[in-house]
Design a protein around this motif. Structure first.
Motif, PDB file in Angstrom:
ATOM      1  N   GLU A  54       0.835  -1.207   0.000  1.00 30.86           N
ATOM      2  CA  GLU A  54       0.000   0.000   0.000  1.00 30.86           C
ATOM      3  C   GLU A  54       0.866   1.252   0.000  1.00 30.86           C
ATOM      4  N   PHE A  55       1.959   1.227   0.747  1.00 25.87           N
ATOM      5  CA  PHE A  55       2.871   2.368   0.819  1.00 25.87           C
ATOM      6  C   PHE A  55       3.489   2.644  -0.550  1.00 25.87           C
ATOM      7  N   SER A  56       3.924   1.593  -1.238  1.00 22.51           N
ATOM      8  CA  SER A  56       4.495   1.752  -2.576  1.00 22.51           C
ATOM      9  C   SER A  56       3.449   2.239  -3.578  1.00 22.51           C
ATOM     10  N   ASP A  57       2.234   1.700  -3.487  1.00 20.90           N
ATOM     11  CA  ASP A  57       1.154   2.141  -4.382  1.00 20.90           C
ATOM     12  C   ASP A  57       0.847   3.620  -4.174  1.00 20.90           C
ATOM     13  N   LEU A  58       0.856   4.057  -2.910  1.00 19.80           N
ATOM     14  CA  LEU A  58       0.600   5.469  -2.623  1.00 19.80           C
ATOM     15  C   LEU A  58       1.693   6.332  -3.241  1.00 19.80           C
ATOM     16  N   SER A  59       2.939   5.901  -3.126  1.00 20.96           N
ATOM     17  CA  SER A  59       4.047   6.658  -3.698  1.00 20.96           C
ATOM     18  C   SER A  59       3.922   6.757  -5.219  1.00 20.96           C
ATOM     19  N   ARG A  60       3.524   5.667  -5.851  1.00 20.23           N
ATOM     20  CA  ARG A  60       3.370   5.689  -7.307  1.00 20.23           C
ATOM     21  C   ARG A  60       2.177   6.526  -7.755  1.00 20.23           C
ATOM     22  N   GLY A  61       1.217   6.738  -6.863  1.00 20.11           N
ATOM     23  CA  GLY A  61      -0.033   7.371  -7.269  1.00 20.11           C
ATOM     24  C   GLY A  61      -0.149   8.847  -6.965  1.00 20.11           C
ATOM     25  N   ILE A  62       0.891   9.483  -6.404  1.00 19.26           N
ATOM     26  CA  ILE A  62       0.799  10.915  -6.085  1.00 19.26           C
ATOM     27  C   ILE A  62       1.910  11.690  -6.777  1.00 19.26           C
ATOM     28  N   ASP A  63       1.635  12.977  -7.016  1.00 16.36           N
ATOM     29  CA  ASP A  63       2.579  13.831  -7.734  1.00 16.36           C
ATOM     30  C   ASP A  63       3.287  14.821  -6.825  1.00 16.36           C
ATOM     31  N   VAL A  64       2.717  15.110  -5.657  1.00 18.62           N
ATOM     32  CA  VAL A  64       3.294  16.104  -4.747  1.00 18.62           C
ATOM     33  C   VAL A  64       2.735  15.849  -3.351  1.00 18.62           C
ATOM     34  N   ILE A  65       3.513  16.233  -2.333  1.00 16.80           N
ATOM     35  CA  ILE A  65       3.108  16.040  -0.941  1.00 16.80           C
ATOM     36  C   ILE A  65       3.108  17.378  -0.224  1.00 16.80           C
ATOM     37  N   TYR A  66       2.027  17.652   0.506  1.00 14.90           N
ATOM     38  CA  TYR A  66       1.948  18.800   1.424  1.00 14.90           C
ATOM     39  C   TYR A  66       1.887  18.222   2.833  1.00 14.90           C
ATOM     40  N   HIS A  67       2.976  18.391   3.575  1.00 12.71           N
ATOM     41  CA  HIS A  67       3.054  17.799   4.910  1.00 12.71           C
ATOM     42  C   HIS A  67       2.779  18.869   5.958  1.00 12.71           C
ATOM     43  N   CYS A  68       1.505  18.970   6.336  1.00 11.24           N
ATOM     44  CA  CYS A  68       1.064  19.936   7.347  1.00 11.24           C
ATOM     45  C   CYS A  68       0.767  19.258   8.680  1.00 11.24           C
ATOM     46  N   GLY A  69       0.661  17.945   8.684  1.00 12.16           N
ATOM     47  CA  GLY A  69       0.278  17.222   9.888  1.00 12.16           C
ATOM     48  C   GLY A  69       1.356  17.273  10.955  1.00 12.16           C
ATOM     49  N   ALA A  70       0.944  17.492  12.191  1.00  8.94           N
ATOM     50  CA  ALA A  70       1.864  17.513  13.331  1.00  8.94           C
ATOM     51  C   ALA A  70       1.034  17.465  14.599  1.00  8.94           C
ATOM     52  N   TRP A  71       1.676  17.037  15.671  1.00 10.60           N
ATOM     53  CA  TRP A  71       1.055  17.130  16.988  1.00 10.60           C
ATOM     54  C   TRP A  71       1.504  18.463  17.566  1.00 10.60           C
ATOM     55  N   VAL A  72       0.583  19.433  17.591  1.00 10.50           N
ATOM     56  CA  VAL A  72       0.902  20.780  18.070  1.00 10.50           C
ATOM     57  C   VAL A  72       0.554  20.861  19.553  1.00 10.50           C
ATOM     58  N   ASN A  73       1.567  20.837  20.382  1.00 12.62           N
ATOM     59  CA  ASN A  73       1.384  20.933  21.829  1.00 12.62           C
ATOM     60  C   ASN A  73       2.624  21.616  22.383  1.00 12.62           C
ATOM     61  N   LEU A  74       2.464  22.878  22.782  1.00 13.20           N
ATOM     62  CA  LEU A  74       3.618  23.661  23.226  1.00 13.20           C
ATOM     63  C   LEU A  74       4.068  23.311  24.633  1.00 13.20           C
ATOM     64  N   LEU A  75       3.323  22.455  25.312  1.00 15.10           N
ATOM     65  CA  LEU A  75       3.687  22.074  26.670  1.00 15.10           C
ATOM     66  C   LEU A  75       4.245  20.661  26.763  1.00 15.10           C
ATOM     67  N   ALA A  76       4.066  19.858  25.713  1.00 13.30           N
ATOM     68  CA  ALA A  76       4.549  18.474  25.732  1.00 13.30           C
ATOM     69  C   ALA A  76       6.051  18.435  25.461  1.00 13.30           C
ATOM     70  N   SER A  77       6.689  17.373  25.936  1.00 12.67           N
ATOM     71  CA  SER A  77       8.130  17.243  25.789  1.00 12.67           C
ATOM     72  C   SER A  77       8.503  16.699  24.411  1.00 12.67           C
ATOM     73  N   TYR A  78       9.763  16.845  24.076  1.00  9.08           N
ATOM     74  CA  TYR A  78      10.266  16.351  22.797  1.00  9.08           C
ATOM     75  C   TYR A  78      10.020  14.848  22.616  1.00  9.08           C
ATOM     76  N   PRO A  79      10.335  14.005  23.611  1.00  5.94           N
ATOM     77  CA  PRO A  79      10.094  12.565  23.405  1.00  5.94           C
ATOM     78  C   PRO A  79       8.637  12.231  23.128  1.00  5.94           C
ATOM     79  N   ILE A  80       7.708  12.961  23.722  1.00  6.58           N
ATOM     80  CA  ILE A  80       6.287  12.696  23.493  1.00  6.58           C
ATOM     81  C   ILE A  80       5.896  13.040  22.056  1.00  6.58           C
TER      82      ILE A  80
END
Length: 372
Positions: free
Chosen positions: A108-134
């Motif tokens: 599935e990962f390879s199929d996804l790579s073959r099937g897209i032309d560009v990536i917008y990576h906006c996803g993140a866990w936004v928490n200004l109080l959590a530690s780096y390891p978390i």
């Protein structure tokens, strides 16, 4: 503060290398992968990509089912007044940034790579109080998986949505700042190494993301919205000398999309903020001009007024106000550009009293603030 050793995280694995790969197709993208589409900025990016391109948008969403994910995405479009029929151009990719290959099978990962032309990576866990390891699994390892996907079968362009918070992180080599800013700084280093190995990348650094200039829509879980509403409830604002790198969410999203569609901008870092920083005092003066009684008081007095509100203000907001806010706001005269950065070219909306009235109306209508 970051005390977790991050040196190991700063090395991009050798197999993430695009130097010998064929390019993704030229021309307007036909298939886009977007992460973070259920977030505040990500929802605007989804709407603007639907508007600016004819592409199908594959959205990586962490959800119990594909049906739940589609409903969350549909809710994002409704909140932004995007016609429901645009959902026909959206495909859900159930998965998690914190898992290897997002939890997909190798095929599935390879199929996804073959099937897209560009990536917008906006996803993140936004928490200004959590530690780096978390936060590391989602924000650092997740970016690694994005870069792995972008070099799995061909050379796929990656647009990485970072934050202006990486600037103090860069000065301290990722330490002495919040865990969140440290993870974003580390992720930027990985993106830069991928670029050195042939990946077409672009980094977009938003500042403090303010309400939609047209509707007043805010991100209700956003740290700055929490501080804003707590101040209004307390009836005062902090008399703080800092400057805020800001941009309304519609300006930020549109600028990212416009810059991303310009091939000449590949390989650059953009500060997607208003050309002039917003004085902290002026931000709260905007609410006063919109009719809110919000006198400026000393910072410590403001904190005490927030504590007096008791359960109306979460303890996390108090901690954020007392610790993180002091670091996040650049002091007057502090450089926020840097020699390798460029500002977005779109003219920002005017933050006048009508703008703040729209924000107040939304906050009241959505029960974030008591009705005025």
């Amino acid at each position: 503060m970051v005390s977790f050793p991050i040196a190991e995280d700063l090395r991009l694995p050798a197999e993430i290398d695009a130097s010998a790969l064929p390019d993704a197709p030229e021309g307007p993208p036909e298939r886009i992968l977007l992460t973070g589409a259920t977030g505040f900025l990500g929802g605007f990016l989804l709407a603007d990509l639907l508007d600016a391109t004819d592409a199908r948008i594959h959205c990586l969403v962490r959800a119990e089912s594909a049906g739940e994910a589609r409903e969350r995405l549909a809710g994002q479009l409704r909140a932004r007044n995007v016609p429901e029929h645009h959902m026909s151009r959206i495909d859900v990719v159930p998965g998690s940034l914190a898992k290897p290959r997002f939890g997909l099978s190798d095929e599935e990962f390879s199929d996804l790579s073959r099937g897209i032309d560009v990536i917008y990576h906006c996803g993140a866990w936004v928490n200004l109080l959590a530690s780096y390891p978390i936060l590391r699994g989602c924000n650092v390892s997740g970016t690694l998986e994005i870069l792995r996907l972008a070099t799995r079968t061909r050379r796929i362009p990656v647009h990485y949505i970072s934050t202006m918070g990486v600037i103090p992180a860069a000065r301290e080599a990722g330490t002495g700042v919040s865990g969140y800013c440290a993870t974003k700084w580390v992720a930027e280093q990985l993106v830069a190494q991928a670029a050195d190995r042939g990946s077409p990348t672009m980094v977009h650094r938003p500042g403090v993301i303010l309400a939609d200039s047209r509707t007043g829509l805010v991100g209700k879980s956003d740290w700055f919205v929490h501080l804003t509403t707590a101040s209004i409830r307390a009836g005062c604002a902090p008399d703080h000398p800092g400057l805020l790198p800001v941009g309304t969410v519609d300006f930020t999203s549109r600028a990212i999309v416009e810059l991303s569609l310009s091939r000449r901008a590949r390989g650059q870092v953009f500060h997607v903020i208003d050309p002039e920083p917003l004085p902290f005092r002026s931000y709260f003066q905007g609410f006063a001009d919109a009719g809110v009684d919000l006198p400026l008081v000393p910072f410590d007095t403001w904190l005490e007024r927030l504590r007096d509100l008791g359960d109306e203000v979460p303890r996390s907001t108090l901690r954020l106000a007392g610790e993180t806010l002091r670091q996040m706001i650049p002091a007057p005269g502090q450089d926020t550009a840097g020699p390798a950065a460029a500002s977005a070219h779109r003219a920002p909306p005017v933050l006048d009293s009508d703008y703040f009235r729209r924000m107040l109306a939304f906050l009241s209508r959505d029960a974030v603030l008591p009705a005025r």
